[in-house]
Enzyme design. Sequence first.
Site, PDB file in Angstrom:
ATOM      1  N   TRP A 349       0.787  -1.387  -0.100  1.00 52.38           N
ATOM      2  CA  TRP A 349      -0.094   0.145   0.307  1.00 52.38           C
ATOM      3  C   TRP A 349       0.896   1.122  -0.156  1.00 52.38           C
ATOM      4  O   TRP A 349       0.637   2.269  -0.137  1.00 52.38           O
ATOM      5  CB  TRP A 349      -1.080  -0.090   1.232  1.00 52.38           C
ATOM      6  CG  TRP A 349      -0.272   0.105   2.645  1.00 52.38           C
ATOM      7  CD1 TRP A 349       0.871  -0.443   3.071  1.00 52.38           C
ATOM      8  CD2 TRP A 349      -0.750   0.989   3.700  1.00 52.38           C
ATOM      9  NE1 TRP A 349       1.299   0.087   4.134  1.00 52.38           N
ATOM     10  CE2 TRP A 349       0.176   1.051   4.592  1.00 52.38           C
ATOM     11  CE3 TRP A 349      -1.777   2.050   3.745  1.00 52.38           C
ATOM     12  CZ2 TRP A 349       0.167   1.680   5.901  1.00 52.38           C
ATOM     13  CZ3 TRP A 349      -1.960   2.576   5.081  1.00 52.38           C
ATOM     14  CH2 TRP A 349      -1.084   2.517   5.949  1.00 52.38           C
ATOM     15  N   ASP A 350       2.431   1.020   0.299  1.00 52.75           N
ATOM     16  CA  ASP A 350       3.002   2.291   0.268  1.00 52.75           C
ATOM     17  C   ASP A 350       3.080   3.034  -1.076  1.00 52.75           C
ATOM     18  O   ASP A 350       3.190   4.275  -1.152  1.00 52.75           O
ATOM     19  CB  ASP A 350       4.509   1.458   0.317  1.00 52.75           C
ATOM     20  CG  ASP A 350       4.768   0.860   1.576  1.00 52.75           C
ATOM     21  OD1 ASP A 350       3.857  -0.036   2.007  1.00 52.75           O
ATOM     22  OD2 ASP A 350       6.014   0.721   2.050  1.00 52.75           O
ATOM     23  N   GLU A 480       0.810  -2.340  12.411  1.00 52.22           N
ATOM     24  CA  GLU A 480       0.877  -3.696  12.365  1.00 52.22           C
ATOM     25  C   GLU A 480       1.398  -4.674  13.759  1.00 52.22           C
ATOM     26  O   GLU A 480       1.667  -5.681  14.002  1.00 52.22           O
ATOM     27  CB  GLU A 480       1.959  -4.146  11.438  1.00 52.22           C
ATOM     28  CG  GLU A 480       1.327  -3.707   9.961  1.00 52.22           C
ATOM     29  CD  GLU A 480       2.387  -4.109   8.808  1.00 52.22           C
ATOM     30  OE1 GLU A 480       3.652  -3.969   9.167  1.00 52.22           O
ATOM     31  OE2 GLU A 480       2.094  -4.109   7.792  1.00 52.22           O
ATOM     32  N   LYS A 597       2.750   0.936  16.179  1.00 54.27           N
ATOM     33  CA  LYS A 597       3.786   0.762  15.401  1.00 54.27           C
ATOM     34  C   LYS A 597       4.158   2.045  14.485  1.00 54.27           C
ATOM     35  O   LYS A 597       5.156   2.479  14.071  1.00 54.27           O
ATOM     36  CB  LYS A 597       4.020  -0.518  14.559  1.00 54.27           C
ATOM     37  CG  LYS A 597       5.174  -0.592  13.504  1.00 54.27           C
ATOM     38  CD  LYS A 597       4.947  -1.652  12.622  1.00 54.27           C
ATOM     39  CE  LYS A 597       6.081  -2.108  11.754  1.00 54.27           C
ATOM     40  NZ  LYS A 597       5.842  -3.337  10.720  1.00 54.27           N
ATOM     41  N   GLN A 598       3.001   2.467  13.882  1.00 50.80           N
ATOM     42  CA  GLN A 598       2.806   3.318  12.928  1.00 50.80           C
ATOM     43  C   GLN A 598       1.674   4.180  13.063  1.00 50.80           C
ATOM     44  O   GLN A 598       0.718   3.735  13.650  1.00 50.80           O
ATOM     45  CB  GLN A 598       3.050   2.893  11.674  1.00 50.80           C
ATOM     46  CG  GLN A 598       2.147   2.098  11.237  1.00 50.80           C
ATOM     47  CD  GLN A 598       2.657   1.097  10.193  1.00 50.80           C
ATOM     48  OE1 GLN A 598       3.137  -0.196  10.496  1.00 50.80           O
ATOM     49  NE2 GLN A 598       2.706   1.371   9.017  1.00 50.80           N
TER      50      GLN A 598
HETATM   51  O1  IFM Z   1       3.767  -1.486   4.128  1.00 48.71           O
HETATM   52  C1  IFM Z   1       4.445  -1.306   5.199  1.00 48.71           C
HETATM   53  C2  IFM Z   1       3.811  -1.658   6.356  1.00 48.71           C
HETATM   54  O2  IFM Z   1       2.975  -0.509   6.720  1.00 48.71           O
HETATM   55  C3  IFM Z   1       4.851  -1.483   7.469  1.00 48.71           C
HETATM   56  N1  IFM Z   1       5.929  -2.624   7.382  1.00 48.71           N
HETATM   57  C4  IFM Z   1       6.630  -2.270   6.257  1.00 48.71           C
HETATM   58  C5  IFM Z   1       5.928  -2.308   4.871  1.00 48.71           C
HETATM   59  C6  IFM Z   1       6.625  -2.187   3.594  1.00 48.71           C
HETATM   60  O3  IFM Z   1       7.220  -0.707   3.696  1.00 48.71           O
END
Ligand code: IFM
Length: 764
Positions: A349-350, A480, A597-598
């Site tokens: 999804w990046d 995640e 995590k994010q």
């Molecule tokens: O898509 C990301 C995910 O959101 C977090 N881990 C790394 C992936 C690839 O960059």
Amino acid sequence: MVYDSGSGEYKNWIVKEECVPEEHPEKTESIMCLGNGYMGQRAAHEDYYHEKSRFNLVAGTFDLMEGDEATELPNNADVTNCEITVDGERLTPEGGCESYEKTLNLKTGLLRRVFTKTMKNGKRVSAEFLRVVSLADRHLMASKINIVCDADCEIALKSGIDGNVWHKEHFEPMGISAVSDVLNITTRTKQSGILFSTMTCNKFSLDGVALDASPSVVSEDDMTIMNEASFALKAGMTLTLTKISNVFTSRDRERDGCDMASLKSAAAEHMKRAKALTFEEIAKASADEWERRIWSERDVKIESENEIDQLAIRFAIYHLTVMAPVFDNRMNIGAKGLSGPGYKGHTFWDTEIFMLPYFIFTAPDEARSLIEYRYNSLDAARRHAKERGFDGAMYPWEAAWITDGETTPPQYLTGQIEYHITADVAVGVYSYFVVTGDEDFMKKYGYEILIETAKFWASRLEYVAERDRYEITNVIGPDEYKEEVDNNAYTNYLAQYNLQLAIRYAKRLEKEDAETYARLDEKCGLSDAVRDFESKVDKIYLPRENEDGLVPQDDTYLTLKDIIPLKPGGRTLSEDPRESHNICWENGGLPKVMMSKQADVMLLMYLFEDHFTADVKKKNFYFYEKRCVHDSSLSLSTYSALAADLGELKTAYRLYGRAERIDLGPVMWSSHEGIHSASLGGIWQCVVFGFMGVRRYGEELRIEPHLPDEWRSASANIIWRGERLEITVTKEKLTVKNLTGGKAVSVLHKGRRHEVDGVLEIAL
Ligand code: IFM
């Protein structure tokens, strides 16, 4: 130190390494990676390297290695190598040298390394290494090595093609040859059967005069072929090796599926022309292309107290160029671009959420190609949905070749339940359409993607009778560190949005374009699908703020143990991610605490800004920011751009400073496996969407700048519905120039619409 802004003509264009990287050579190998979207060449040193340093990756050439669990980009034979000995002693900067510098010029795409070393016999040798991967000719690479010694000496060079690289097991050797002065290795990937031809030509000269060196040809096995030559070099004279190389594969669009004979003949024809060129001619043609295609149109200029701000945005644009195979709609961008083995070259999804906005706003044709990749993967996504018991199209969390379907290694749960990717793809389609107005794309591809993804969600929703609503349980949202959660807010809102988009466009087509409607009805069962969507869309559970103003990330997040008090010294987790690892991983498994995590809820608030009040956004920002460790490189840029929207400029700038240092900063281990593609797209978004305040707002272009105190000005070009706009923001003024001048563009600023067909100036 790994960056330095340079001076003079190239001020703010140079990434520099000033010391021999004895411990962490991988850092600058990644961040100085060369490429052109077709291939990426890591900036490993010519004269010495460690096992996992040389990577020559060709976009889209995926292969599954025997015994491996997921397909990956194979590492092609290396053409950068050159072993140099001076009076029998190996010349490398390792183990001490007097001076050393390695630079990447972002403006020209030129990699340069120089060092001076005193050999054991006391002779002083200076060496200069120059390298480009041409942006003007995607098959072409060239390098040049200049060597000077302060005393007469005997120099031996060994240079050629070395297929004995990390993960060479992907390849079956198909033959080596030396025809005239051209060396060639041909191989075939074992599982996917892709043919590769790699050629190189070594040319020697002394003080600029070509030498007939008659090098010998040596080969230790069927994966290596080298030239060896030695020279008696007089003190002060310059010995030069120019190496011209090319790569062709049977995956190339122009020769898709061809046989080895025609592949080799295309490569030989190309090499015949290429080897007649000098290094300077090749480097200039490439630099001219950088200027023509990229910098003259897409440079973003920032006047800041901190020079890294200007360098970082150029660094981002440079890498977004070298990593993106935008000329071939069967390919997409890997999470590490073409700069290393990380994530096996897979697309996430990046692309849609982090990088695509840059392409949509600056190069719509390139953006279209990236989305067409998703259309070309639609059948695989339909198959994937069916296998999982759903309707429509379920996009894979990790994607590789268009027919592959899900390529996430099976041990990761993300590949099974990180469903939001399907809606992220729909968001990408919609944003592209709004910004470009490309109806042709929508008719051919876009509407179908919106319908098929909506069908997936309609079948994925779970009706809960006692609450008379649809829920989505057992998912991984963007964060995640929270697996198997129910009703992740980001996922639920995006699922609803996906359905709303499909309904909206189906209705519009029914009224305005009966032909397309009929075609899609026949192909996708549109009428029945829309009835189904309408019966569900308003009953999807959308988590709202609680009495404290907090939007729960999922059903359990706010009930978890709050980890903040555990921190020593009063620092928040987000300020020290490494420490968080120690705290959270000591019992194994993912932390069952309020820690992310994010960006997750923040991303929702950034993308759906009107769904929440400023007050709610602010409360959530400070709540989740304290509990976010930014362990993913996708996190900081979202936090920064949202903080800029909220007028929290000091925080926005602080977070931006961390985002721009993810690859460029002093942490030496984090880029080993390749640069962080999404974070580079995120940097562009922080600057243009965040601080400059340029946004797609619904279906309109809105500009509401929020420059940080440290910046005097920022300026960028964007393309809105075919009109190129130059936007400049200072503390006092917003200026929008319509450079195309074809038609007026409506710009929304603080609730007022301005029609721009010339120049618009607004006092701030
Ligand atoms: O898509 C990301 C995910 O959101 C977090 N881990 C790394 C992936 C690839 O960059």
